[in-house]
Scaffold this active site. Structure first.
Site, PDB file in Angstrom:
ATOM      1  CG  ASP A 182      11.682  36.537  36.650  1.00  0.00           C
ATOM      2  OD1 ASP A 182      10.897  35.669  36.229  1.00  0.00           O
ATOM      3  OD2 ASP A 182      12.751  36.262  37.248  1.00  0.00           O
ATOM      4  CG  ASP A 211      43.685  15.254  12.284  1.00  0.00           C
ATOM      5  OD1 ASP A 211      44.288  14.165  12.197  1.00  0.00           O
ATOM      6  OD2 ASP A 211      42.719  15.430  13.038  1.00  0.00           O
TER       7      ASP A 211
HETATM    8  C1  SPV Z   1      16.434  33.072  36.120  1.00  0.00           C
HETATM    9  O1  SPV Z   1      17.423  33.181  35.372  1.00  0.00           O
HETATM   10  O2  SPV Z   1      15.306  33.388  35.775  1.00  0.00           O
HETATM   11  C2  SPV Z   1      16.591  32.518  37.458  1.00  0.00           C
HETATM   12  C3  SPV Z   1      17.850  32.709  38.169  1.00  0.00           C
HETATM   13  O3  SPV Z   1      15.648  31.965  37.966  1.00  0.00           O
HETATM   14  S1  SPV Z   1      17.648  34.141  39.105  1.00  0.00           S
HETATM   15  O4  SPV Z   1      17.413  35.267  38.191  1.00  0.00           O
HETATM   16  O5  SPV Z   1      18.854  34.331  39.866  1.00  0.00           O
HETATM   17  O6  SPV Z   1      16.495  33.980  39.996  1.00  0.00           O
HETATM   18 MG    MG Z   2      13.831  32.416  37.078  1.00  0.00          MG
END
Ligand code: SPV
Ligand code: MG
Length: 431
Positions: A207, A95
């Protein structure tokens, strides 16, 4: 007396099947078999990382009839072992005549020639049953424990361990299955980053921990259900210390390999926001307590605690980051993620250079979202062991989806977008 011939048989022998036994049986006819058993890092150079570690593979191989000796082959390049052993024959499946191994084959033939050694090629056992068994065994072999420990093995065996963000099972499947060869080198992602940012954005929320751990763990389990690669969980600051042991246990139970905790307190903002006003960094004493607590809570020694330093994000000096790295390392962190939102890698590389001299040095993790021109080879040179592409699959999906929606609206039919999206067949065949 006629000298017994030596036969070198190189093998990864991850999941042993009848193809391997066939090669050994054929090789036996020529003389004494020396198995050149690839280490984990040698295998990672040309194909997917082995499920079974070197020591276990060695044990299995040792007990196979016909095997006289096993030597470690610690690079994909055969030269070193061949020059020492000088075998009469090298036996390999045919292979490798095509694809990524072709060059290796040519080199092996040249080396063998030096002492009159010969290459014998055995028709490769290409059977659907073998592939099926291999897949089945692979899926069944991944116990929670073996999955958790893969990350540690990867760190020990690879120059750089490559993670990319996964916010749903489909992205998990891309990461699991995508393999490319580029300039004669084999490449794949080593695992998945469960990002607080993309987990939040995928749910239409900021976030700032609006998406709680239970929700994120639910999503995570769906990803883990359909993949085998390791996953690193972004736990923001780990939450309250009183709750931390439950989080760690839940992650371990799910099969996660590592947790990243960042040294911030209070209401969280994503680190890449320009305006970090109101964001506070934790005290070293407090954060070390969290690291110790996380360590006490884990059951597997291979589950890793990664401490993330936010000093550079918050405009503090390099010295502050170094002081923290040493303290976190002493408190038991297995690796240090030094975060930065600089356009270039200078500050993280300066950190790496300085921390390298520290006797509490630990492997470093980079998240090159803003310093995206930085190449992996430069991360390696500067001592980074893990690179995390933290948000790229979500960022790729969003404009593609937006464009499809916009094109349908503009044309009042879907035909015009067909060429830019997956076919229905492709989507059905994905799963
Ligand atoms: C995430 O991906 O949520 C992180 C990395 O914590 S950052 O967005 O750079 O904070
Ligand atoms: Mg993060």
């Amino acid at each position: 007396m006629k000298k017994i011939k030596t036969i070198y048989v190189p093998m990864g022998a991850d999941v042993i099947h009848s193809g391997h036994l066939n090669i050994i049986n054929q090789a036996k006819k020529y003389g004494e078999i020396i198995i050149g058993l690839f280490t984990d890092s040698a295998i990672a150079e040309y194909k997917s990382f082995p499920i079974i570690n070197f020591e276990q593979r060695y044990e299995i191989m040792k007990n196979i009839r016909g095997v006289n000796q096993i030597v470690k082959q610690d690079t994909w390049d055969y030269s070193k072992n061949l020059k020492v052993i000088k075998p009469d024959y090298l036996i390999h499946g045919d292979d490798w005549k095509i694809g990524i191994q072709r060059k290796t084959r040519t080199k092996v033939i040249q080396i063998l020639k030096k002492w009159g050694g010969k290459l014998i090629e055995i028709p490769y056992t290409r059977s659907p049953q073998i592939s099926h068994v291999h897949e089945k065994v692979k899926n069944n072999f991944f116990t929670i424990e073996s999955r958790v420990s893969i990350l540690k093995r990867l760190i020990e065996s690879k120059n750089i361990v490559r993670f990319i963000e996964s916010h749903n099972p489909l992205t998990g499947l891309i990461i699991e299955n995508l393999k490319i060869t580029y300039k004669n080198s084999f490449r794949e992602f080593d695992g998945m980053w469960s990002s607080s940012l993309t987990d939040s954005v995928a749910r239409g929320k900021p976030d700032n921990q609006s998406v709680d751990y239970s929700t994120r763990l639910g999503g995570l389990n769906e990803i883990l259900d359909v993949t085998n690669k390791p996953l690193i969980f972004d736990a923001d600051n780990g939450g309250r210390i009183e709750h931390l042991s439950y989080l760690i246990r839940s992650l371990e139970r799910a099969g996660v390999s590592a947790v990243v905790m960042e040294d911030k307190v209070g209401l969280k903002k994503n680190s890449l926001y320009k305006n970090q006003s109101g964001v506070k960094q934790d005290s070293i004493i407090n954060f070390c307590k969290k690291i110790r607590k996380a360590n006490e809570s884990k059951l597997s020694k291979d589950f890793l605690i990664i401490a993330r330093i936010e000093s550079l994000i918050l405009g503090k000096k390099l010295e502050d980051a170094i002081k923290r790295a040493e303290a976190y390392s002493r408190a038991g962190a297995d690796a240090i993620l030094i975060h930065s939102k600089s356009k270039n890698s200078n500050e993280v590389f300066n950190f790496a250079k300085k921390f390298k001299k520290n006797k509490f040095y630990k492997p470093l993790v980079a998240v090159p979202s803003t310093y995206s021109k930085t190449h992996e080879k430069d991360l390696v040179k500067n001592g980074f062991k893990i690179v995390i592409y933290a948000n790229h699959l979500l960022r790729a999906a969003y404009p593609a989806m937006l464009n499809a929606a916009r094109t349908i609206l503009a044309n009042q039919r879907s035909y015009d977008v067909e060429k830019k999206i997956s076919s229905i067949k492709e989507v059905i065949n994905l799963i």
